[in-house]
Design a protein around this motif. Structure first.
Motif, PDB file in Angstrom:
ATOM      1  N   VAL A 120      55.903  34.722  36.107  1.00  0.00           N
ATOM      2  CA  VAL A 120      56.108  34.861  34.660  1.00  0.00           C
ATOM      3  C   VAL A 120      56.965  36.100  34.434  1.00  0.00           C
ATOM      4  O   VAL A 120      56.568  37.197  34.835  1.00  0.00           O
ATOM      5  CB  VAL A 120      54.770  35.056  33.907  1.00  0.00           C
ATOM      6  CG1 VAL A 120      55.023  35.238  32.412  1.00  0.00           C
ATOM      7  CG2 VAL A 120      53.833  33.908  34.160  1.00  0.00           C
ATOM      8  N   CYS A 121      58.133  35.925  33.825  1.00  0.00           N
ATOM      9  CA  CYS A 121      59.023  37.066  33.564  1.00  0.00           C
ATOM     10  C   CYS A 121      59.247  37.225  32.069  1.00  0.00           C
ATOM     11  O   CYS A 121      59.592  36.265  31.391  1.00  0.00           O
ATOM     12  CB  CYS A 121      60.393  36.848  34.195  1.00  0.00           C
ATOM     13  SG  CYS A 121      60.338  36.676  35.965  1.00  0.00           S
ATOM     14  N   PRO A 122      59.120  38.452  31.573  1.00  0.00           N
ATOM     15  CA  PRO A 122      59.467  38.665  30.168  1.00  0.00           C
ATOM     16  C   PRO A 122      60.977  38.776  29.992  1.00  0.00           C
ATOM     17  O   PRO A 122      61.676  39.182  30.919  1.00  0.00           O
ATOM     18  CB  PRO A 122      58.818  39.999  29.847  1.00  0.00           C
ATOM     19  CG  PRO A 122      58.770  40.732  31.150  1.00  0.00           C
ATOM     20  CD  PRO A 122      58.643  39.683  32.235  1.00  0.00           C
ATOM     21  N   VAL A 123      61.464  38.406  28.820  1.00  0.00           N
ATOM     22  CA  VAL A 123      62.796  38.823  28.411  1.00  0.00           C
ATOM     23  C   VAL A 123      62.565  40.170  27.718  1.00  0.00           C
ATOM     24  O   VAL A 123      61.993  40.210  26.635  1.00  0.00           O
ATOM     25  CB  VAL A 123      63.436  37.796  27.454  1.00  0.00           C
ATOM     26  CG1 VAL A 123      64.807  38.291  27.007  1.00  0.00           C
ATOM     27  CG2 VAL A 123      63.539  36.428  28.124  1.00  0.00           C
ATOM     28  N   PRO A 124      62.922  41.258  28.390  1.00  0.00           N
ATOM     29  CA  PRO A 124      62.561  42.584  27.865  1.00  0.00           C
ATOM     30  C   PRO A 124      63.435  42.973  26.656  1.00  0.00           C
ATOM     31  O   PRO A 124      64.544  42.479  26.550  1.00  0.00           O
ATOM     32  CB  PRO A 124      62.849  43.522  29.049  1.00  0.00           C
ATOM     33  CG  PRO A 124      63.798  42.798  29.952  1.00  0.00           C
ATOM     34  CD  PRO A 124      63.699  41.334  29.645  1.00  0.00           C
TER      35      PRO A 124
END
Ligand code: 5GP
Ligand code: SF4
Ligand code: MG
Length: 466
Positions: free
Chosen positions: A282-286
């Motif tokens: 799971v990766c955030p769009v920072p």
């Protein structure tokens, strides 16, 4: 926009500069400060650009003496677009028979065009193209004997969203519209000072203690050690902007006794329940997707990874006023960590899909880096309606969700799956266990629901259909 005011401190301008610096995420185009000193009178400075580049300079601060001051950081939603003119930079100032007053406004007035026409016809000379300037002219036409009464008079005539901080020579005044669409909080500075701010993070930076939120429809007048409260707009019910919770506010700010971070993390938890998907990371769009990605990871058990790095020296794309700058913005701002992404099934969590251009570019970058699958999970419902209350969502025709179904958006962005949190899920995350009550919603959510709590009369006159 972001607003801040302080009274009862030595060197108010430095406090205001710090407060505005903490509110920089609410407006990056320009900033302004007004102070008052018994010998030097009112002084003001308005500058383009960041607070840190202008208002930390001793030569600028030295021109702003006094123990009372207010300030504003600008993000243009009304008035001049793209190129902000310096005359549109707040606070606005006016001289009245009982003395001078300055005001800083966050929000957007929905009847400003009609008011401006009427005021100009009756002789007002406008200096700016900002909707907020109406307030000064309405004050000038009021027959009331005090500035505070004139502010009340003026604000009874305007419609829409406003949190206002005003000052006279000795008084700091705060007002929130009857629905409390935009935030405003009160803080104590040592034992002699008071501060008003858009968000609690601006109280933290000056070491002030959070006292309470100003209520929807409330006016506070602070003088010396006294805070006098009144309700000039009758009965009020809260319709706080739910997008403040999703994106606009800083995650370390608090509303209703709870941090914005916690609400965002909870949105991720709800999203993982509503729209689960098998994946490796799971990766955030920072930065705005980060707390929701943490919640999604915690709830799903899928490892959290920083697969996208954000260049911290680029501002918020959201706030860049022209499409061209926003288009370049994605690559200037975000880059993929290839080693982490390669061969993985990736869930990307972002706060919102507006035009869809950001999502599409991020997908390209993640696929180029060798991702096996890309799944988008969005921490807000589809943005299908423009905001007329102080957030710069584009007109309907430019909103992806206004013209496409969720499946069409998935195909247009080009990802394996795309899911948005439901409006009920968003309300649950924001602390409403029963979800959204359609008969009496607790928040403004018009950009998602089309349910506008204040009729946008100027826009309707221009042909907008609700
Ligand atoms: P899009 O490319 O879909 O227009 O922009 C969505 C992304 O950019 C989100 O990550 C959001 O943080 C930011 N953003 C850019 N412009 C806007 C805007 O006008 N409104 C909102 N809600 N988000 C925006
Ligand atoms: Fe906030 Fe959306 Fe309402 Fe605008 S329309 S005030 S962004 S919830
Ligand atoms: Mg974003």
């Amino acid at each position: 926009c972001g607003i801040f005011g302080v009274v009862g401190v030595t060197d108010a301008a430095s406090f205001v500069a710090l407060g505005l610096h903490a509110l920089q995420h609410r407006g990056q185009e320009a900033g302004g400060i007004v102070t008052h000193h018994p010998e030097h009178g009112f002084n003001s400075a308005r500058r383009f650009g960041y607070v840190r580049d202008n208002f930390t300079r001793p030569d600028v601060i030295a021109t702003l003496p006094g123990s009372i001051g207010i300030g504003h950081v600008r993000y243009s939603t009304a008035g001049s677009k793209g190129a902000t003119a310096i005359r549109d930079v707040q606070p606005f100032f006016g001289e009245f028979s009982m003395g001078g007053a300055a005001i800083a406004h966050n929000g957007n007035l929905t009847n400003a065009a009609a008011l401006r026409r009427e005021l100009i016809e009756r002789g007002s000379i406008f200096q700016s193209s900002s909707d907020s300037e109406c307030i000064i002219h309405l004050m000038a036409r009021s027959i009331q004997k005090t500035i505070s009464e004139r502010i009340k008079d003026a604000l009874r005539r305007v419609e829409g969203a406003f949190s206002v901080i005003a000052m006279t020579r000795t008084k700091l005044i705060g007002v929130r519209d009857a629905l409390g669409v935009r935030p405003l909080v009160l803080g104590r500075v040592g034992d002699s000072g008071w501060a008003l701010a858009s968000e609690t993070c601006a109280l933290d930076i000056i070491g002030a203690d959070f006292v309470r939120e100003i209520d929807p429809g409330e006016m506070v007048i602070i003088e010396g050690n006294k805070v006098e409260s009144s309700r000039p707009f009758g009965a009020a019910k809260s319709r706080f902007c739910i997008f403040e919770q999703v994106y606009f506010s800083r995650p370390d700010s608090q509303y209703g006794g709870r941090s914005v971070y916690e609400t965002r993390r909870q949105i991720g938890v709800e999203l993982a329940r509503e729209a689960p998907v098998e994946a490796d990371i799971v990766c955030p769009v920072p930065d705005s997707g980060t707390p929701a990605a943490i919640g999604f990871s915690q709830e799903s058990g899928i490892p959290f990874a920083l697969g996208i790095t954000r260049n911290q020296y680029v501002g918020r794309t959201f706030i860049e006023p022209t499409e061209q700058i926003r288009n370049m913005g994605v690559r200037l701002k975000l880059n993929v960590n290839r080693a982490l992404i390669k061969g993985k099934r990736v869930i990307l969590v972002d706060d919102s899909v507006v035009r869809g251009t950001t999502s599409r570019k991020i997908k390209d970058m993640v696929l180029e880096a060798g991702a096996a699958e890309v799944h988008f999970r969005i921490a807000s419902p589809p943005t299908a309606w423009p905001c007329f209350y102080g957030v710069d969502t584009p007109e309907r025709s430019k909103l992806l969700a206004a013209t496409m179904t969720e499946d069409e958006m998935r195909d247009w962005i080009g990802v394996d799956s795309l899911k948005f949190i439901s409006l009920d899920g968003l309300y649950r995350a924001a602390g409403e266990a029963a979800g959204r009550d359609p008969a009496a919603p607790k928040f403004c959510d018009a950009c998602f629901s089309g349910d506008y709590p204040v009729v946008p009369s100027d826009k309707i006159e221009e042909g907008f259909q609700m």
